[in-house]
Design a protein around this motif. Structure first.
Motif: not given
Length: 437
Positions: A110-111, A116-117, A179-182
């Motif tokens: 989904x990224x 996001x990458x 975002x990194x935690x997710x």
């Protein structure tokens, strides 16, 4: 006339002596009071001693508990599971970073955006491509295949898995983005992020990246330094002790030597570092931050300790052993080598091990000769640049990264374990070989 005689007899008749019972009773009561006061003072002294021991034990437990609580997690590391397709073209170009990132992106279809990458790229340690490269170099036949591998995660992800980050704090105060935690939580849920034993801590050298840093180089430097120290200080110290105790004449010169040896044993260790800096580096031009120079400095520092311990062990041998050996025709040298020295060896061995343990835990003299340098490679020779375990702890304690805190505590635990082991071996050997005369 009779009345006068009776009066004179009454006058010369002594009066009865006062009773001594009250005085003896008073003396007994005073003695009992003094005895009770003495027993009370003894009980207070014992209580104070027990309280002091309990306080020292409590402080020691708190100290060790704090170190263990902070350092136990360092023996584990977070790793990410990836399905890597080893494209021969990419392998030929040694583009292992692209191979790892492509495998990681496959777990997050989904990224698609660059931001996001970029977050996903930060999940992997900067040393992960080198792990993959080493695996392919070991088995080139892997090129063109798909392999399931576990690579190191970034130090922030490692700390997140260990619970070092508070999730209830705002993102700006946490130091780790949402975002990194997710992404890490998604990997944890799928089983692609897990913890395993941290072999890197024992096999790698120092690094700016906490997840890649290890004490392997420091352990190798400590062993090389101790090797030089033992080779120089042990035979020299034992020989000096034997000469001073068995052969040297008792005069002002030997008294002066003994006083100087005792004074050198109490000199602060940093003074020996200054001596090494001025003599070995400044005058002789020996290589800086080398185990050879460190061993020379440590040998100077431990030499008085070994001499004193060896002399005490030689003095403990009864004179009758010497007299019996001389009586059957042995020479003074044969008496010492064949009879006195073997009996004194347990004490000498104990003093030597304790001296080596002291040298292993020293930091100040090695800082003066430059063994505080940042050393990535593991040393293989006496002239290679190296550091030692106490200095490595000192450098890690000064690092700002959160992950270095646990590595510092883990290195302290390892150093304490080695020191306790050496002192335990010294005690055990002394108990096994000790003779009571």
């Amino acid at each position: 006339m009779t009345d006068l005689v009776e009066q004179d007899a009454a006058a010369v008749t002594p009066s009865p002596a006062p009773s001594t019972a009250p005085k003896s009773r008073l003396r007994s009561e005073a003695f009992a009071r003094r005895l009770r006061a003495r027993h009370a003072a003894e009980r207070r002294f014992r209580l104070a001693g027990a309280a002091a021991v309990a306080l020292a034990a409590l402080i020691l437990v708190l100290l060790l508990g704090s170190i263990v609580a902070k350092g136990a997690s360092a023996f584990l590391e977070a790793r990410i599971r990836l399905e890597v397709t080893l494209d021969p073209a990419e392998v030929a170009d040694r583009n292992y970073t692209a191979l790892l990132r492509r495998a990681l992106y496959a777990q997050f279809p989904q990224v698609t955006d660059r931001a996001g990458k970029r977050v996903l790229n930060d999940l992997l340690s900067s040393g992960a491509p080198y792990e993959l490269e080493a695996m392919v170099a070991k088995n080139p036949a892997l090129a063109g295949t798909t392999q399931t591998i576990w690579v190191r995660a970034d130090d922030q992800i490692d700390q997140l898995v260990k619970g070092a980050y508070r999730r209830d704090l705002p993102e700006s105060e946490r130091g780790l983005g949402d975002a990194k935690i997710a992404a890490a939580d998604a990997l944890l849920a799928s089983g692609a992020l897990a913890q395993g034993f941290n072999t890197t801590l024992f096999t790698a050298g120092d690094s700016r990246e906490p997840e890649q840093a290890g004490i392997g180089g420091a352990i190798a430097g400590s062993l090389l330094t101790l090797l030089v120290t033992m080779a120089l200080s042990v035979p020299t110290g034992i020989a000096a002790a034997v000469y001073l105790e068995e052969f040297a004449a008792r005069n002002r010169w030997t008294d002066l030597i003994e006083v100087n040896i005792n004074n050198l044993a109490a000199v602060p260790s940093i003074i020996f570092g200054l001596l090494g800096l001025a003599v070995f580096l400044g005058f002789f031009g020996m290589p800086r931050s080398a185990p050879l120079v460190g061993g020379l400095v440590m040998a100077l520092m431990t030499l008085p300790v070994i001499i004193i311990a060896s002399r005490v062990a030689l003095k403990a041998v009864p004179p009758s052993i010497r007299e019996a050996a001389l009586g059957i025709g042995a020479s003074p040298l044969q008496t010492v080598l064949h009879h006195v020295l073997p009996l004194a060896m347990p004490g000498i061995l104990t003093g030597t091990i304790i001296g080596m343990a002291r040298a292993l835990g020293e930091t100040a003299p090695l800082l003066m000769i430059g063994m505080v340098a940042f050393i990535v490679d593991i040393p293989h020779g006496l002239t290679d640049s190296a550091t030692v375990l106490p200095v490595q702890i000192y450098m890690w304690a000064d690092s700002p990264e959160r992950a270095f805190t646990e590595r510092t505590s883990a290195a302290i635990l390892i150093l304490l374990g080695v020191l306790i082991l050496l002192n335990g071996v010294a005690v055990i050997l002394r108990k096994i070989f000790e003779r009571r005369w």
